[in-house]
Design a protein around this motif. Structure first.
Motif, mmCIF file in Angstrom:
data_model
loop_
_atom_site.group_PDB
_atom_site.id
_atom_site.type_symbol
_atom_site.label_atom_id
_atom_site.label_comp_id
_atom_site.label_asym_id
_atom_site.label_seq_id
_atom_site.Cartn_x
_atom_site.Cartn_y
_atom_site.Cartn_z
ATOM 1 N N ALA A 1 0.852 -1.200 0.000
ATOM 2 C CA ALA A 1 0.000 0.000 0.000
ATOM 3 C C ALA A 1 0.884 1.246 0.000
ATOM 4 O O ALA A 1 0.559 2.257 -0.620
ATOM 5 N N LEU A 2 2.028 1.141 0.668
ATOM 6 C CA LEU A 2 2.931 2.299 0.731
ATOM 7 C C LEU A 2 3.598 2.613 -0.608
ATOM 8 O O LEU A 2 4.021 3.747 -0.830
ATOM 9 N N THR A 3 3.692 1.638 -1.493
ATOM 10 C CA THR A 3 4.357 1.922 -2.772
ATOM 11 C C THR A 3 3.580 2.968 -3.574
ATOM 12 O O THR A 3 4.166 3.718 -4.337
ATOM 13 N N THR A 4 2.269 3.019 -3.380
ATOM 14 C CA THR A 4 1.491 4.036 -4.099
ATOM 15 C C THR A 4 0.951 5.130 -3.172
ATOM 16 O O THR A 4 0.595 6.201 -3.623
ATOM 17 N N HIS A 5 0.869 4.837 -1.851
ATOM 18 C CA HIS A 5 0.286 5.815 -0.917
ATOM 19 C C HIS A 5 1.290 6.215 0.161
ATOM 20 O O HIS A 5 0.930 6.402 1.314
ATOM 21 N N TYR A 6 2.559 6.342 -0.252
ATOM 22 C CA TYR A 6 3.606 6.668 0.729
ATOM 23 C C TYR A 6 3.386 8.030 1.373
ATOM 24 O O TYR A 6 3.844 8.297 2.473
ATOM 25 N N ASP A 7 2.651 8.902 0.668
ATOM 26 C CA ASP A 7 2.462 10.255 1.209
ATOM 27 C C ASP A 7 1.275 10.346 2.172
ATOM 28 O O ASP A 7 1.050 11.382 2.779
ATOM 29 N N ASP A 8 0.496 9.256 2.294
ATOM 30 C CA ASP A 8 -0.634 9.307 3.218
ATOM 31 C C ASP A 8 -0.839 7.941 3.882
ATOM 32 O O ASP A 8 -1.815 7.238 3.607
ATOM 33 N N ARG B 1 -0.405 10.823 -8.948
ATOM 34 C CA ARG B 1 0.637 10.593 -7.938
ATOM 35 C C ARG B 1 2.002 10.539 -8.603
ATOM 36 O O ARG B 1 2.102 10.130 -9.751
ATOM 37 N N ASP B 2 3.013 10.902 -7.819
ATOM 38 C CA ASP B 2 4.360 10.795 -8.357
ATOM 39 C C ASP B 2 4.879 9.392 -8.042
ATOM 40 O O ASP B 2 5.218 9.083 -6.899
ATOM 41 N N LEU B 3 4.875 8.557 -9.062
ATOM 42 C CA LEU B 3 5.283 7.174 -8.829
ATOM 43 C C LEU B 3 6.657 6.866 -9.418
ATOM 44 O O LEU B 3 6.995 5.718 -9.669
ATOM 45 N N ALA B 4 7.424 7.931 -9.668
ATOM 46 C CA ALA B 4 8.788 7.701 -10.151
ATOM 47 C C ALA B 4 9.678 7.416 -8.945
ATOM 48 O O ALA B 4 10.645 8.121 -8.679
ATOM 49 N N THR B 5 9.291 6.407 -8.173
ATOM 50 C CA THR B 5 10.051 6.092 -6.958
ATOM 51 C C THR B 5 10.691 4.718 -7.078
ATOM 52 O O THR B 5 10.234 3.861 -7.838
ATOM 53 N N TYR B 6 11.692 4.548 -6.245
ATOM 54 C CA TYR B 6 12.407 3.279 -6.162
ATOM 55 C C TYR B 6 11.453 2.177 -5.666
ATOM 56 O O TYR B 6 11.421 1.070 -6.184
ATOM 57 N N GLY B 7 10.632 2.516 -4.658
ATOM 58 C CA GLY B 7 9.698 1.544 -4.080
ATOM 59 C C GLY B 7 8.681 1.057 -5.090
ATOM 60 O O GLY B 7 8.361 -0.128 -5.144
ATOM 61 N N PHE B 8 8.189 1.943 -5.931
ATOM 62 C CA PHE B 8 7.163 1.559 -6.897
ATOM 63 C C PHE B 8 7.749 0.662 -7.992
ATOM 64 O O PHE B 8 7.146 -0.333 -8.380
ATOM 65 N N LEU B 9 8.935 0.999 -8.430
ATOM 66 C CA LEU B 9 9.590 0.149 -9.431
ATOM 67 C C LEU B 9 9.832 -1.251 -8.857
ATOM 68 O O LEU B 9 9.692 -2.254 -9.544
ATOM 69 N N GLY B 10 10.164 -1.268 -7.573
ATOM 70 C CA GLY B 10 10.537 -2.546 -6.944
ATOM 71 C C GLY B 10 9.375 -3.362 -6.437
ATOM 72 O O GLY B 10 9.583 -4.469 -5.949
#
Ligand code: SF4
Length: 399
Positions: free
Chosen positions: A46-53, A121-130
């Motif tokens: 859930a945090l990979t897409t909702h890390y900001d909330d 959402r800004d999903l250009a994150t390491y967590g989302f790729l992984g």
């Protein structure tokens, strides 16, 4: 050879709806009586897409577990746990990440899809790729043999298999493996040893899968082998490696798809969902106000069930006789839409009744849910620790 085991997780999205029930949960309930099952709340996912909330995750987690129990997932038959309470998932994820080519993650079809779909959402994150790698760790850590998935998830399972193969290839070299395997073959007795070598050659030189299966069956039947020798002989059959991680199979679910009230995908955020534990009056009202075939403006207009979202509900909820009645009545304007919707309302309420009853005890006493999860986490953690011991040792981290 490791025992058959099913692993599946769900992101904590809060109270579940009937689309979740027909798409996945019903299947879990069936599977739990057939095979050992581990079902987990994928809170890190859930945090990979909702890390900001992250504030909603905790509440959503407990609501979701109550829904699982309400739907009939039985803690005496399956293991229910929360991903973040088994930190070994994160350790395996990290270790696997060292040897996973970036391209494998970038080419997972859902990566680009989701990025486009969730463009707010800004999903250009390491967590989302992984996240497919975290999924791989979630499954491989239990040496799961089967993962229930829909068609769109098959590439994820393929990638898990590749990751497992790569890991075994890189780290599955037990010191003196060849000699130990040859010693283990002798324990099969002379006749079976000879057959084992013949089948192994047939598989390795000609790729004969039947020979491989026959040899595996022979090993399964061999009573006098220790667990470790059996493992060695399974590994030796396919090469000269030890199998530390296994390759899961996709268990394709023939789940009936229940669309939303407007015919689109059922989703809480589209406002077209019926919650699993929605109250009776609200269910009745929602179905009664469902859109129907737009061409059927007046009661006297004939309609076409193929163009009506209510018909999709009949396909999931009604028996043949009711469907025939609805189909005929719609096409001939013999019945009105309110009449047509009533059997659907009745069927949903009937389906929900035992769920509401099961949920009540957990709502009355939330400590029961906490206890189920605590037991599940303990059990899952033991299994995960067993795998991690082998993984660390294989990677030279067993000090
Ligand atoms: S009669 Fe039934 S199937 Fe036909 S339009 Fe009305 S609700 Fe839909």
């Amino acid at each position: 050879m490791y025992p058959d085991r099913v692993v599946s997780g769900m992101r904590p999205t809060g109270a579940l709806h009937l689309g979740h029930y027909h798409g996945a949960l019903k299947n879990w309930v069936r599977l739990q009586s057939e095979l050992p099952c581990l079902f987990f709340v994928a809170d890190w996912h859930a945090l990979t897409t909702h890390y900001d909330d992250p504030s909603v995750i905790e509440h959503s987690t407990w609501e979701m577990v109550i829904d699982w129990l309400a739907a009939g997932v039985d803690p005496s038959q399956s293991t229910l746990f929360i991903q973040s309470r088994v930190p070994e998932h994160a350790e395996l994820h990290l270790l696997l990440s060292m040897a996973t080519p970036l391209g494998w993650l970038e080419r997972v079809p859902t990566y680009k899809d989701q990025q486009e779909k969730l463009n707010d959402r800004d999903l250009a994150t390491y967590g989302f790729l992984g996240y497919p790698l975290l999924q791989a760790a979630d499954v491989l850590i239990y040496r799961a043999s089967q993962v229930p998935v829909g068609e769109d998830q098959i590439p994820h399972i393929e990638m898990m298999r590749e990751i497992s193969r790569r890991f075994n290839h890189l780290y599955g070299k037990e010191k003196g493996f060849e000699e130990k395997a040859r010693e283990a073959v002798k324990k099969l007795g002379s006749k079976r040893s000879k057959l084992y070598f013949e089948l192994r050659t047939e598989f390795q030189e000609q790729g004969n899968e039947e020979a491989l299966e026959q040899a595996k069956a022979m090993l399964d039947d061999a009573q006098n082998l220790s667990m470790i020798d059996r493992e060695r002989l399974f590994g030796y059959l396919e090469g000269s490696r030890k199998l530390i991680l296994t390759e899961p199979q996709a268990l394709l679910t023939d789940a009936s798809r229940l669309p939303g009230l407007d015919g689109a995908k059922m989703s809480k955020s589209y406002g077209n969902a019926i919650a699993l534990r929605e109250d009776k009056d609200s269910v009745t009202k929602k179905v009664r106000t469902m859109p129907t075939d737009p061409q059927r403006v007046r009661r006297t207009d004939a309609g076409d069930p193929g163009k009506c979202p209510v018909w999709q509900f009949h396909l999931v909820y009604s028996d043949d006789a009711t469907r025939q009645w609805a189909d005929k009545g719609c096409r001939s304007a013999g019945i009105g839409c309110i009449e047509c919707k009533q059997p659907v309302i009745d069927a949903i309420l009937k389906e929900q009744q035992p769920m509401l009853e099961r949920a009540q005890q957990y709502l009355d006493d939330p400590s029961l849910v906490r206890a189920i999860i605590a037991d599940g986490c303990d059990h899952a953690r033991k299994l995960a620790q067993d795998t991690m011991r082998d993984v660390r040792e294989a990677m030279g981290l067993g000090y």
